[in-house]
Design an enzyme around this catalytic site. Structure first.
Site, PDB file in Angstrom:
ATOM      1  CG  ASP A  46      79.922  81.402  60.149  1.00 48.86           C
ATOM      2  OD1 ASP A  46      81.137  82.704  60.143  1.00 48.86           O
ATOM      3  OD2 ASP A  46      79.639  81.840  61.846  1.00 48.86           O
ATOM      4  CG  ASP A 140      83.764  85.181  58.399  1.00 49.38           C
ATOM      5  OD1 ASP A 140      83.132  86.695  58.716  1.00 49.38           O
ATOM      6  OD2 ASP A 140      83.903  85.135  59.208  1.00 49.38           O
ATOM      7  CD  GLU A 141      79.044  86.369  60.215  1.00 47.40           C
ATOM      8  OE1 GLU A 141      77.429  85.881  60.532  1.00 47.40           O
ATOM      9  OE2 GLU A 141      79.443  86.316  60.328  1.00 47.40           O
TER      10      GLU A 141
END
Lengths: 391, 373
Positions: A46, A140-141
């Protein structure tokens, strides 16, 4: 390396300091046996304050300052906040007005999605060097399943360390990582030492870790469910574990079994490399609340055009259309309809949305947001097609 | 109004009438039913949502003082269903409605009966006459093929064609079409109604529930101008506005020539189709039908669900035909037929409509599924 060897490596990772009582240990070894049958190694990566960090990286003047990515206008919402801003209580999804009240010096930055997508592609390439089993959750993860792909590396923890270091050197950004034996725990672990941290939950520590976790931190338990659990006296994972399955099903329906499993640190959802999109949607918050049907109808067309553009691009067709409306008092309602056949044209979607919209009027409070989404994937276009009668 | 009501008689009427009453309405008075109490055994209970209305005879009323009362549907229904009495006394003055049993008494607010809209009665002297059993069959075998979701409103009802000799009903959703005909007669030389009257599904469901096979013949009158239809049964008059919109030219869907005619029996066919459909899902619906000499083979295959192969011996010698159907479309129709019924499948190829026919003037047309491979 074999899965067996990988398991030993994961088991030998340092444990977090947790007090454990005897009965807990007994319960724990039982569930550890269950999981051992097919022990997996999952990493959740993350990025830290992703959009805000990209902005601070690209514009030195923003570094060290409280910034919020998102619209500063009256109806704007914070998409991401830098850690400096978070100290003031600014959070993502917060109305911009509220954020400014909490932090008067807050700097608003317009989002640059192209820049975020570029970084997202970079980190995806870094993941791909370690495993093909990557399930992106957003830009983003992502979850990574590294069970079978340890290569010459000793442990999943070591992979997570290397990935974090590579992300830092190649993108200039920091990421937090969680390592565990299922997705649920890996995600919780990545939150544990944020920002710029690494945390490991092993099969031995998992159950007791979950027991001490407040239910609000369980992924999938939102504020409403949390409040309901608290009314039932369920505050922690341990409280949740003390409930019978039938009790949970009685109070939470189909989700009961899910909570029952999570309370025991069990989550068998696989990491899906090609996660099928379950829905596609577009929405708009208006500068001024809508009050008339005409205004609302006008707002529909660009939203339908957006979702249809996705259908065209992805060659997908869908059978369910859902209309979302958020009122001035933030009460939100959704109205949907599922057809026998997938929507074949934007006009067909529009017709149904109009019908759903008509039913909402007259309104006794203004509408601040309207959204249109499609779900029930009806297969890629052309796979199976019901012919129509010639009229 | 003052009367002694037989609970069973009132409950029967209430069960039929309350089905029409809307749960919500911009006119709250419509959430009630109206009881007209007459001394001559002709008391009537009525309800309407303005689209569909019903006037139902109430049996076993002993009316002391004739009059009209408005009954709140949900509450009065509960009183009737929970009552242990054989008879209930109803008494209404302007302000209140009293309901009395042996050990129970209710007082409900009185509503102004004059606010309740008129539910049209069967006024026609010239009309069509159809047997109750036939009409039930016509409704059951066509109503399922309609489409209530579409914006082509005419598909949300069943087309009714009346002539001096026959009645024909047609329902379609654009993918399959069901048509059935039965004998009809006219009273006082009723003319064939003009236009193409389409009766909404809601009215037909209500009518079907109102019919028993042993009932005397049913009278049907389409109002001139084709705006509404009235149907008189043994115990009720049902009024319905007709569906607006043009019904498609359904005659066009019947293929002009067919290559293959295959005799089948409903029961075994339905069972085979149901079996084959076990391993289908919403994303992959198709069941492949292979008709060949002596056998019908059904096959389906769905990712993550499984596959099936079902064989059915058939009385057919001829060229093989392959065609894929959504099994639900076949099951819908086969369910309305007796298992022993003979049905003939008329096929052309995998791209053209398939037609199923029975000896009692029922025709069901289904378009196949195609797959791009």
């Amino acid at each position: 390396m074999s899965a067996e060897g990988g398991l030993a490596a994961l088991d030998s990772m340092p444990e977090p300091q947790t007090e454990r009582s005897a009965p807990e240990t007994a319960a724990l070894s039982e569930s550890a046996t269950v999981e051992r049958a097919r022990q997996r190694k999952i990493i959740h990566i993350d990025m830290d304050a992703f959009y805000a960090s990209v902005e601070q990286r690209d514009n030195p003047e923003l570094r060290g300052k409280p910034i919020a990515v998102g619209g500063s206008r009256e109806r704007g919402v914070v998409a991401a906040a830098s850690y400096e801003a978070r100290k003031f209580g600014v959070k993502s999804a917060m109305p911009s007005m509220t954020a400014r009240r909490k932090c008067p010096d807050l700097i608003f930055v317009k989002p640059r999605f192209d820049a975020y997508r570029a970084v997202s592609r970079q980190i995806h390439e870094i993941f791909a060097a370690y495993t093909p089993l990557i399930e992106p959750l957003s830009l983003d993860e992502a979850y990574l399943d590294v069970t079978e792909h340890l290569g010459a590396i000793a442990s999943a923890t070591e992979i997570a360390k290397q990935i974090r270091a590579t992300i830092r050197s190649e993108t200039g950004l920091t990421a937090s990582a969680g390592v565990s034996y299922n997705k649920f725990l890996a995600k919780i672990a990545s939150d544990e030492r944020k920002p710029d941290g690494l945390f490991v939950i092993t099969p031995r520590t998992g159950p007791s870790f979950v027991e001490n976790l407040p239910v609000g931190r369980f992924h999938g338990i939102g504020p409403v469910t949390r409040a309901k659990m608290e009314r039932l006296g369920i505050l922690s994972g341990g409280d949740l574990k003390a409930q019978t399955l039938s009790f949970l099903e009685q109070h939470f329906g189909k989700s009961g079994l899910y909570y029952y499993s999570l309370a025991r640190g069990i989550d068998e959802r696989p990491v899906c490399a090609h996660r099928i999109r379950k829905s596609v949607g577009a929405e708009k918050t208006f500068d001024a609340d809508l009050r008339t049907l005409d205004e609302a109808r006008l707002a529909i067309e660009p939203l339908v055009a957006k979702v249809w553009a996705y259908c065209e691009r992805s060659n997908t067709r869908w059978r369910t259309v859902t209309l979302k409306a958020k009122y001035a008092d933030f009460q939100q309602i959704t109205r949907g309809r599922t057809g026998e056949e997938p929507f074949a044209t934007p006009a067909a979607i529009e017709a149904v949305v109009y019908a759903l919209l008509d039913a909402l009027f007259p309104v006794d409070k203004g509408i601040r947001l309207i959204g249109v989404s499609l779900s029930s994937l009806a297969a890629e276009t052309g796979v199976e097609h019901q012919l129509r009668l010639p009229f | 109004m003052k009367a002694l009501c037989n609970c069973e008689g009132l409950l029967t009427a209430f069960g039929m009438v309350s089905g029409v009453v809307p749960a919500r309405s911009p006119k709250p008075i419509l959430q009630n039913v109206k009881l007209v109490a007459n001394t001559d055994e002709s008391s009537i209970l009525m309800g309407t949502d303005l689209e569909v209305g019903i006037r139902h005879r109430v049996l076993g009323m002993k009316v002391e003082q004739p009059g009209t009362v408005i009954l709140p549907t949900a509450r009065f229904g509960s009183i009737l269903r929970t009552s242990t009495d054989q008879e209930l006394a109803l008494e209404a003055d302007g302000d209140h409605l009293m309901v009395r049993g042996l050990h129970a008494e209710f007082q409900l607010p009185g509503e102004d009966a004059s606010l309740y809209p008129e539910v049209p009665d069967f006024g026609a002297s010239a009309y069509h006459v159809v047997s109750a059993a036939d009409l039930r069959k016509l409704i059951r075998r066509t109503i399922f093929a309609t489409d209530l979701e579409t914006t082509r409103y005419a598909l949300g009802g069943v087309l009714v064609e009346l002539t001096a000799e026959s009645i024909t009903m047609v329902g379609t959703d654009g993918r399959r079409l069901a048509r059935m005909s039965a004998p009809a007669e006219t009273e006082n030389n009723a003319p064939n109604p003009g236009g193409s009257p389409v009766i909404p599904v809601k009215a037909l469901k209500l009518l079907e529930r109102n019919l028993n096979d042993e009932d005397p013949p049913v009278h049907i009158a389409v109002q001139s101008g084709a705006a509404a239809v009235l149907v008189r049964t043994e115990r009720a008059v049902i009024y319905s506005r007709l569906v607006e919109g043009r019904f498609p030219r359904y005659q066009d869907v019947f293929p002009s020539h067919v290559d293959v005619k295959i005799p089948l029996e409903v029961g075994p066919l339905r069972l085979a189709v149901e079996q084959a459909s076990i391993v289908t899902n919403d994303e992959s619906r198709g069941v492949d039908f292979q008709f060949s000499s002596g056998y019908l083979k059904l096959a389906s295959q769905t990712a993550d669900v499984g596959s099936s192969h079902i064989e059915l011996p058939i009385n057919y010698e001829g060229k093989p035909v392959d065609i894929t159907f959504d099994p639900r479309y076949l099951i819908d129709a086969l369910k309305t037929l007796d298992d022993k019924t003979s049905i003939t499948a008329e096929l052309i190829d995998s791209k053209n409509a398939a037609v199923f026919k029975t000896d009692d003037r029922y025709t069901y047309v289904v378009m196949p599924l195609t797959r791009d491979r």
